[in-house]
Scaffold this motif. Structure first.
Motif: not given
Length: 102
Positions: A33, A40, A91, A94, A36
């Protein structure tokens, strides 16, 4: 003039998203996470650099301004594309990571 406001809007919004995802990254405890959210945030940073480069073409309509803007746009596009690919890849894992760490 209107185009300048549009680019400034994208600059501000992308900076807010960058700050939001960086905050989420620091608060997250799961490793995938974190990666990720980092990816982003990189996409938001890439959009920021692209919008900044496009805005530079309006503010500095000279040859040097265009060269600097092209460099910003290319660097931002590469950054956004690379991090978009990373975010899509990470993703996928996750939900699996969440299930393993309940």
């Amino acid at each position: 003039m209107l185009l300048n406001f549009i680019f400034v809007f994208f600059i501000v919004v992308s900076f807010v998203f960058y700050f939001y995802y960086k905050t989420k990254q620091f608060r997250s405890t799961l490793p995938i996470r974190k990666k990720w959210y980092t990816a982003k945030a990189g996409v938001a940073l890439g959009v920021f650099v692209i919008a900044f480069g496009l805005n530079a073409t309006i503010i500095y309509p000279t040859t040097v301004g265009y060269i600097v803007a092209v460099v910003f746009i290319l660097v931002g596009a590469g950054l956004a594309y690379n991090n978009y690919k990373r975010a899509r890849h990470e993703g996928q894992y996750i939900q699996e990571e969440y299930e393993l760490n309940k």
